[in-house]
Design an enzyme around this catalytic site. Structure first.
Site, short mmCIF file in Angstrom:
data_model
loop_
_atom_site.label_atom_id
_atom_site.label_comp_id
_atom_site.label_asym_id
_atom_site.label_seq_id
_atom_site.Cartn_x
_atom_site.Cartn_y
_atom_site.Cartn_z
N ARG A 120 0.81 -1.23 0.00
CA ARG A 120 0.00 0.00 0.00
C ARG A 120 0.84 1.28 0.00
O ARG A 120 0.40 2.34 0.42
CB ARG A 120 -0.98 0.03 1.17
N LYS A 142 3.06 10.99 -12.00
CA LYS A 142 2.12 10.15 -12.76
C LYS A 142 2.80 8.82 -12.98
O LYS A 142 3.90 8.75 -13.53
CB LYS A 142 1.80 10.78 -14.11
N GLU A 184 9.01 16.58 -26.09
CA GLU A 184 8.36 17.04 -24.84
C GLU A 184 8.97 18.37 -24.37
O GLU A 184 8.31 19.15 -23.68
CB GLU A 184 8.48 15.97 -23.74
N LYS A 226 7.58 22.13 -15.51
CA LYS A 226 6.74 21.02 -15.05
C LYS A 226 6.48 21.14 -13.55
O LYS A 226 5.36 20.91 -13.08
CB LYS A 226 7.39 19.68 -15.39
N GLU A 236 -4.30 16.98 -11.68
CA GLU A 236 -4.86 17.30 -12.99
C GLU A 236 -6.35 17.64 -12.96
O GLU A 236 -7.16 17.06 -13.69
CB GLU A 236 -4.61 16.13 -13.97
N ARG A 240 -2.82 21.20 -15.21
CA ARG A 240 -1.91 20.10 -15.56
C ARG A 240 -2.31 19.42 -16.87
O ARG A 240 -1.46 18.89 -17.59
CB ARG A 240 -1.83 19.08 -14.42
N ASN A 244 -0.68 17.84 -21.67
CA ASN A 244 -1.01 16.76 -22.61
C ASN A 244 -1.20 17.27 -24.02
O ASN A 244 -1.84 16.60 -24.85
CB ASN A 244 -2.27 16.04 -22.14
N HIS A 247 -1.14 14.85 -26.95
CA HIS A 247 -1.20 13.48 -26.41
C HIS A 247 -2.51 12.75 -26.78
O HIS A 247 -2.53 11.53 -26.82
CB HIS A 247 -1.03 13.49 -24.89
N HIS A 251 -1.51 9.42 -28.20
CA HIS A 251 -1.81 8.13 -27.58
C HIS A 251 -2.57 7.23 -28.57
O HIS A 251 -2.37 6.00 -28.60
CB HIS A 251 -2.62 8.32 -26.30
N HIS A 264 6.98 7.35 -27.98
CA HIS A 264 6.03 8.28 -27.37
C HIS A 264 6.26 9.71 -27.86
O HIS A 264 5.33 10.40 -28.28
CB HIS A 264 6.14 8.20 -25.84
P1 NAD Z 1 11.80 4.25 -22.74
O1 NAD Z 1 11.72 4.17 -21.29
O2 NAD Z 1 11.23 3.13 -23.55
O3 NAD Z 1 13.31 4.50 -23.17
C1 NAD Z 1 13.62 4.60 -24.53
C2 NAD Z 1 14.71 3.59 -24.94
O4 NAD Z 1 15.99 4.07 -24.52
C3 NAD Z 1 14.56 2.22 -24.31
O5 NAD Z 1 14.97 1.25 -25.24
C4 NAD Z 1 15.53 2.29 -23.14
O6 NAD Z 1 15.96 1.04 -22.70
C5 NAD Z 1 16.65 3.07 -23.75
N1 NAD Z 1 17.49 3.80 -22.83
C6 NAD Z 1 17.13 4.43 -21.69
N2 NAD Z 1 18.16 5.13 -21.21
C7 NAD Z 1 19.20 4.92 -22.04
C8 NAD Z 1 20.54 5.39 -22.06
N3 NAD Z 1 20.98 6.26 -21.17
N4 NAD Z 1 21.35 4.96 -23.05
C9 NAD Z 1 20.88 4.12 -24.01
N5 NAD Z 1 19.62 3.68 -24.06
C10 NAD Z 1 18.79 4.07 -23.07
O7 NAD Z 1 11.06 5.56 -23.29
P2 NAD Z 1 11.04 7.08 -22.79
O8 NAD Z 1 10.93 7.89 -24.02
O9 NAD Z 1 12.09 7.36 -21.81
O10 NAD Z 1 9.65 7.15 -22.00
C11 NAD Z 1 8.43 6.94 -22.66
C12 NAD Z 1 7.40 6.51 -21.65
O11 NAD Z 1 7.21 7.54 -20.70
C13 NAD Z 1 6.04 6.22 -22.26
O12 NAD Z 1 5.55 5.03 -21.73
C14 NAD Z 1 5.20 7.39 -21.81
O13 NAD Z 1 3.85 7.06 -21.67
C15 NAD Z 1 5.83 7.74 -20.50
N6 NAD Z 1 5.63 9.13 -20.09
C16 NAD Z 1 5.18 9.34 -18.82
C17 NAD Z 1 5.02 10.62 -18.36
C18 NAD Z 1 4.61 10.86 -16.94
O14 NAD Z 1 4.31 12.00 -16.58
N7 NAD Z 1 4.63 9.85 -16.10
C19 NAD Z 1 5.31 11.71 -19.19
C20 NAD Z 1 5.76 11.47 -20.48
C21 NAD Z 1 5.92 10.15 -20.92
N1 GLY Z 2 3.11 14.25 -18.97
C1 GLY Z 2 1.90 14.84 -18.52
C2 GLY Z 2 1.85 15.08 -17.04
O1 GLY Z 2 2.77 14.78 -16.32
O2 GLY Z 2 0.89 15.58 -16.57
#
Ligand code: NAD
Ligand code: GLY
Length: 360
Positions: A120, A142, A184, A226, A236, A240, A244, A247, A251, A264
């Protein structure tokens, strides 16, 4: 090193941004509840950076275990969550054990969700290693996973204890992933920071060349934006949602093409161009402003149109967006450069024109 703060009363936390921070055990230690941790990473990032993190933890006497997940958006699912929970239970982790997310946004989102739900709620730390994760996903709490029917549909708001962004980890990031992160970064300029957008227009090539000073500036300015938005509206209920931009379309692209086919950030870039086109059709953006946005995405080597899918398919996928209210799809659009709004009042015919004009 720069330190920013996400101001959320008792849930406030620092963001550290700088080169070589992964080896600085002094930074981590004060943010661990007990000297016990579970590191979660993936098969790409672990061989690159796990050893450095292990050494840091050992240097400050922290006992740790680790779990290594398969790499990819298509593994952001319940099976990977089970792997994390299994490791936590098998290692007899307790409520004071800190989960450490070492990786990009996929790892960060899943580890945050595991931390929100295991026993939890246990503490967690974000160590983002992609540009996208350093400027966006690691900040703001998030967390979650995808569902076959919709992106990021299962999750929780749950804040980390700290974010540690080591710019040096970006040295190994593939060019395509760097561009996805820039998508982003551009977003913050478009929705609320016109001077930053202008800075990006002047410095895009430095970012693509991984100039450390330019990266440090862009990451810190993005995190500052941010942190302000999250500080005003953690869950949100208003502002907030503007984060998006692009997005709703994005998405739909990610899900429609199969998770992981479009990155993404790429889907967000194409989605932002669709939102810009819609904003122009509603009489808000000028043609010249839309072209300015397109020019910046093109220079960042990002897509500026979506994949061809039937308008009905886009519609169906967008209908699963988290912003849908009273059955209505709501879009984040641009009133002008540097000012975003959310609206549910988009005539069907105009949306159809955008979908037809903005897909290859
Ligand atoms: P990811 O985590 O898939 O990383 C991209 C690729 O780079 C992967 O293959 C990873 O293994 C590789 N990688 C990571 N660090 C590396 C490094 N230093 N050197 C070499 N390779 C490396 O993708 P991302 O773009 O980091 O994140 C996308 C995700 O984030 C999506 O699922 C999206 O929905 C989410 N997201 C969440 C929020 C939030 O607010 N929580 C905001 C934006 C995106
Ligand atoms: N990436 C959108 C948020 O964090 O609200």
């Amino acid at each position: 090193m720069q330190t920013l703060n996400v101001g959320l009363a008792e849930r406030s936390y620092p963001i550290f941004i700088g080169s070589g921070l992964l080896s600085d055990s002094e930074l981590l230690l004060p943010h661990l509840t007990a000297k016990r941790a579970m590191i979660v990473s993936n098969t790409t990032v672990a061989p690159l950076y796990l050893e450095q993190l292990r050494t840091s933890l050992e240097n400050c006497g922290v006992r740790y275990d680790s779990v290594i997940l398969p790499d990819g958006e298509k593994f952001k699912n319940t099976a990977s969550m089970d792997t994390i929970y299994d490791a936590l239970l098998r290692s007899h982790c307790e409520r004071t054990t800190t989960l450490i997310a070492l990786g990009g946004g996929v790892i960060g989102d899943m580890v945050g969700f595991a931390a929100a739900t295991f026993l939890r709620g246990v503490p967690f730390v974000q160590i983002p290693t992609t540009l996208l994760a350093q400027v966006d996903s690691s900040v703001g709490g998030k967390t979650g996973i995808n569902h076959p029917l919709g992106k990021n549909m299962i999750g929780a708001f749950y804040q980390p204890q700290m974010v540690l962004a080591d710019i040096r980890t970006l040295d190994t990031l593939p060019d395509r992933e760097l561009s996805a992160g820039i998508s982003e970064v551009i977003k913050y300029g478009l929705i609320r920071d016109l001077p930053f957008l202008e800075w990006l227009e002047q410095n895009m090539e430095r970012l693509l060349a991984r100039d450390v000073e330019a990266l440090q500036y862009a990451i810190a300015r993005s995190c500052q934006n941010k942190a302000e938005v999250v500080g005003n509206d953690e869950r949100e209920s208003g502002e907030r949602a503007l984060l998006n931009l692009g997005h709703t379309f994005g998405h739909a692209i990610e899900n429609g093409m199969g998770y992981g086919v479009w990155l993404h950030g790429e889907a967000v870039a194409a989605g932002t161009m669709m939102a810009a086109d819609l904003s122009r059709r509603l009489g808000w953006l000028s043609e010249a402003e839309v072209e300015r946005i397109r020019g910046l995405f093109l220079r960042a080597k990002l897509p500026v149109s979506g994949p061809r899918m039937a308008a009905e398919k886009y519609h169906e996928l967008m209908g699963l967006d988290k912003k849908v209210a009273a059955g209505k799809i709501r879009f984040v659009l641009l009133k002008t450069l540097g000012e975003a709004v959310m609206t549910g009042d988009v005539p069907e015919a105009i949306l159809k024109e955008t979908l037809e004009a903005c897909c290859d």
